[in-house]
Design an enzyme around this catalytic site. Structure first.
Site, PDB file in Angstrom:
ATOM      1  N   ASN A  37       0.813  -1.204   0.000  1.00  0.00           N
ATOM      2  CA  ASN A  37       0.000   0.000   0.000  1.00  0.00           C
ATOM      3  C   ASN A  37       0.857   1.269   0.000  1.00  0.00           C
ATOM      4  O   ASN A  37       1.681   1.479   0.888  1.00  0.00           O
ATOM      5  CB  ASN A  37      -0.911  -0.009   1.226  1.00  0.00           C
ATOM      6  N   HIS A 122     -14.264  -4.759  11.368  1.00  0.00           N
ATOM      7  CA  HIS A 122     -13.858  -3.429  11.811  1.00  0.00           C
ATOM      8  C   HIS A 122     -15.072  -2.548  12.020  1.00  0.00           C
ATOM      9  O   HIS A 122     -15.646  -2.039  11.052  1.00  0.00           O
ATOM     10  CB  HIS A 122     -12.947  -2.794  10.776  1.00  0.00           C
ATOM     11  N   ARG A 147     -13.214  -5.502  15.989  1.00  0.00           N
ATOM     12  CA  ARG A 147     -12.290  -4.428  16.330  1.00  0.00           C
ATOM     13  C   ARG A 147     -13.071  -3.132  16.382  1.00  0.00           C
ATOM     14  O   ARG A 147     -13.895  -2.866  15.499  1.00  0.00           O
ATOM     15  CB  ARG A 147     -11.181  -4.328  15.282  1.00  0.00           C
ATOM     16  N   TYR A 159      -7.434   7.618  13.149  1.00  0.00           N
ATOM     17  CA  TYR A 159      -7.181   6.403  12.376  1.00  0.00           C
ATOM     18  C   TYR A 159      -8.311   5.388  12.569  1.00  0.00           C
ATOM     19  O   TYR A 159      -8.858   5.240  13.661  1.00  0.00           O
ATOM     20  CB  TYR A 159      -5.860   5.759  12.822  1.00  0.00           C
ATOM     21  N   ASP A 212      -6.976  -1.233  17.703  1.00  0.00           N
ATOM     22  CA  ASP A 212      -5.709  -0.935  17.038  1.00  0.00           C
ATOM     23  C   ASP A 212      -5.184   0.419  17.508  1.00  0.00           C
ATOM     24  O   ASP A 212      -5.832   1.445  17.312  1.00  0.00           O
ATOM     25  CB  ASP A 212      -5.912  -0.926  15.523  1.00  0.00           C
ATOM     26  N   HIS A 214      -2.088   1.468  16.502  1.00  0.00           N
ATOM     27  CA  HIS A 214      -1.400   1.889  15.277  1.00  0.00           C
ATOM     28  C   HIS A 214      -0.080   2.595  15.557  1.00  0.00           C
ATOM     29  O   HIS A 214       0.224   3.634  14.968  1.00  0.00           O
ATOM     30  CB  HIS A 214      -2.311   2.741  14.395  1.00  0.00           C
ATOM     31  N   GLU A 238      -3.492  -3.784  19.467  1.00  0.00           N
ATOM     32  CA  GLU A 238      -2.616  -4.026  18.316  1.00  0.00           C
ATOM     33  C   GLU A 238      -1.621  -2.884  18.128  1.00  0.00           C
ATOM     34  O   GLU A 238      -1.992  -1.713  18.255  1.00  0.00           O
ATOM     35  CB  GLU A 238      -3.508  -4.161  17.083  1.00  0.00           C
ATOM     36  N   GLU A 264       2.284  -6.321  11.575  1.00  0.00           N
ATOM     37  CA  GLU A 264       1.803  -6.130  10.210  1.00  0.00           C
ATOM     38  C   GLU A 264       2.834  -5.435   9.327  1.00  0.00           C
ATOM     39  O   GLU A 264       2.777  -5.554   8.100  1.00  0.00           O
ATOM     40  CB  GLU A 264       0.487  -5.365  10.189  1.00  0.00           C
ATOM     41  N   ARG A 285       1.265 -10.710  13.891  1.00  0.00           N
ATOM     42  CA  ARG A 285       0.324 -10.249  12.882  1.00  0.00           C
ATOM     43  C   ARG A 285       0.940 -10.144  11.488  1.00  0.00           C
ATOM     44  O   ARG A 285       0.431  -9.439  10.617  1.00  0.00           O
ATOM     45  CB  ARG A 285      -0.271  -8.896  13.289  1.00  0.00           C
ATOM     46  N   HIS A 314      -2.473  -9.895   9.567  1.00  0.00           N
ATOM     47  CA  HIS A 314      -2.969  -8.678   8.931  1.00  0.00           C
ATOM     48  C   HIS A 314      -3.816  -9.067   7.715  1.00  0.00           C
ATOM     49  O   HIS A 314      -3.435  -9.934   6.936  1.00  0.00           O
ATOM     50  CB  HIS A 314      -1.755  -7.862   8.485  1.00  0.00           C
ATOM     51  N   ASP A 318      -6.330  -3.236   1.870  1.00  0.00           N
ATOM     52  CA  ASP A 318      -5.281  -2.904   0.914  1.00  0.00           C
ATOM     53  C   ASP A 318      -4.489  -4.136   0.486  1.00  0.00           C
ATOM     54  O   ASP A 318      -3.489  -4.012  -0.227  1.00  0.00           O
ATOM     55  CB  ASP A 318      -4.339  -1.835   1.473  1.00  0.00           C
ATOM     56  N   GLU A 341      -7.692 -11.139  10.532  1.00  0.00           N
ATOM     57  CA  GLU A 341      -8.327  -9.870  10.193  1.00  0.00           C
ATOM     58  C   GLU A 341      -9.031  -9.980   8.844  1.00  0.00           C
ATOM     59  O   GLU A 341      -8.514 -10.598   7.910  1.00  0.00           O
ATOM     60  CB  GLU A 341      -7.274  -8.760  10.127  1.00  0.00           C
ATOM     61  N   TRP A 404       2.227   7.456  12.224  1.00  0.00           N
ATOM     62  CA  TRP A 404       0.834   7.353  11.791  1.00  0.00           C
ATOM     63  C   TRP A 404       0.272   5.978  12.107  1.00  0.00           C
ATOM     64  O   TRP A 404      -0.834   5.827  12.559  1.00  0.00           O
ATOM     65  CB  TRP A 404       0.712   7.603  10.275  1.00  0.00           C
TER      66      TRP A 404
END
Length: 404
Positions: A37, A122, A147, A159, A212, A214, A238, A264, A285, A314, A318, A341, A404
């Site tokens: 991605n 999600h 999640r 996010y 998550d 992130h 996560e 991930e 993951r 993961h 994407d 996931e 991010w």
């Protein structure tokens, strides 16, 4: 079964996807997902300019040897671009092997160890009330794990939010240049326990609850979060902190019993070796498309099994349906499976990718089609050309760059 062609297909049916198609001299084809991605064209170049020419004339049945050839034969080895390209080759060869044998790949991997693969969806919302409605939607569909993400009050963007009309989208970037988001850790740490409390108060403890982070917290902040969420019996939090400093997970472990999941962004067994062998995480993951394919990911999972670490691959939107199908084939067979996931795929992805996996009662099954069980319609793929897109970046309120 000599390889006579290796072609790279780039398409954007809702999201950008890169697919490798390998064809043998007897007409058997295999597919592998090569999507990275935001850096898709880097993998396209790696495949077209380097790996594809190396594949012509090789025996497609020598999967393990080809993996070593592409990995050990590259002096500049590992890294997400290299390992995503190798993963595409590897999964395509497993697809060919299954078709040649007339059976799904999971049977070549030793057969199923469970009746189905538990997946999580999600749920999200701009408010807690919206989030609760979305959780209800997943539970009504039969999901056993969800999640949850919701907008943090006071922040313009958070996010993990997407359009509530589909429940299948990832946070899309709409331009070639990244958007810039603003992050406030204190606001998030105040809000997260309230979010989990609302979910458990509304729905109880009859399903698994995931969240998550992130990569956005320091180790100490992650420890604080984990402790604050202990009353809500999380399945995991996560990516609580960036994983470059892997010993930082030891500090988190010392302060909370909330399970930890990470991986991930990892691309090889060496990225997670320390975390696994020191039992610093509970779920690994890593994904089939970014960790060298089925061949290498199985080694990661085997190492994890020795130390009581379970899988939680993961599976974001994407990654193409080819990736998800590959993951299901492996998930069904490993003894230490934890959860998978699943975000689904934006339309018109179903015009391009034809799948055989099915969902029922919270479980996915890859199906009984030979190989991976996914076909690609190249004419449909050509109708949706590549669109330059980038993932967002994060800054703190004072303008400092942040994860991010």
């Amino acid at each position: 079964m000599k390889i006579v062609s290796a072609d790279v297909i780039v398409t954007c049916p809702g999201r950008n996807y890169v697919t490798l198609k390998i064809t043998t001299e007897d007409g058997i084809t295999g597919l592998g997902d090569a999507t990275l991605n935001g850096r898709e064209l880097s993998v396209v170049s790696y495949l077209r300019d380097h790996l594809c020419p190396m594949l012509i004339g090789r025996d497609a049945s020598r999967i393990g040897d080809t993996w070593q050839y592409l990995y050990r034969g590259a002096y500049w080895r590992r890294g997400p671009v290299t390992m995503t390209a190798i993963a595409a080759v590897d999964c395509a060869l497993w697809d060919i092997a299954g078709k040649a044998a007339g059976m799904p790949v999971y049977k070549l991997l030793g057969g199923q160890a469970r009746e189905g693969v538990t997946i999580y969806g999600h749920a999200n919302g701009q408010t807690i009330d919206e989030l609760l409605e979305d959780v209800q939607r997943f539970l009504d569909q039969g999901y056993r794990a969800v999640r949850v993400q919701a907008a943090v009050p006071g922040l313009e963007s958070t996010y993990g939010l997407h359009g509530s009309d589909t429940g299948k989208t990832y946070e899309p970037a709409d331009a070639a240049l990244p958007t810039e988001n603003v992050w406030d850790t204190s606001a998030y740490l105040d809000f997260a326990p309230k979010l989990m409390s609302a979910v458990r108060e509304q729905f109880g403890f009859g399903f698994q609850l995931l969240h998550d982070v992130h990569h956005r917290l320091s180790p100490l902040e992650a420890a604080q979060l984990g402790r604050s969420l202990e009353p809500y019996r999380m399945f995991w939090i996560e990516d609580p902190t960036p994983a470059e400093d892997q010993d930082s997970f030891r500090l988190i472990r010392q302060h909370t019993t909330t399970p930890l999941a990470v991986g991930e962004v990892f691309s090889s067994i060496f990225d997670c070796q320390h975390l696994i062998t020191n039992r610093l995480i509970d779920y690994i993951r890593t994904s089939v498309s970014h960790t060298g394919g089925i061949t290498h990911l199985r080694r990661v999972f085997d190492l994890a099994a020795l130390y009581g670490v379970r899988t939680g691959s993961h599976g974001a939107g994407d990654l193409s349906p080819v990736s998800f199908a590959s993951a299901l084939q492996l998930d069904l067979t490993v003894p230490n499976f934890g959860i998978q996931e699943y975000m689904g795929h934006l339309e018109p992805a179903s015009e391009v990718f034809k799948t055989n996996y099915t969902f029922a009662d919270g479980y996915m099954h890859p199906g009984e089609a030979p190989g991976l069980g996914v076909d690609i319609d190249e004419e449909a793929a050509a109708r949706y050309p590549y669109q330059p897109r980038s993932l967002p970046v994060n800054r703190l309120r004072d303008g400092t760059m942040h994860d991010w």
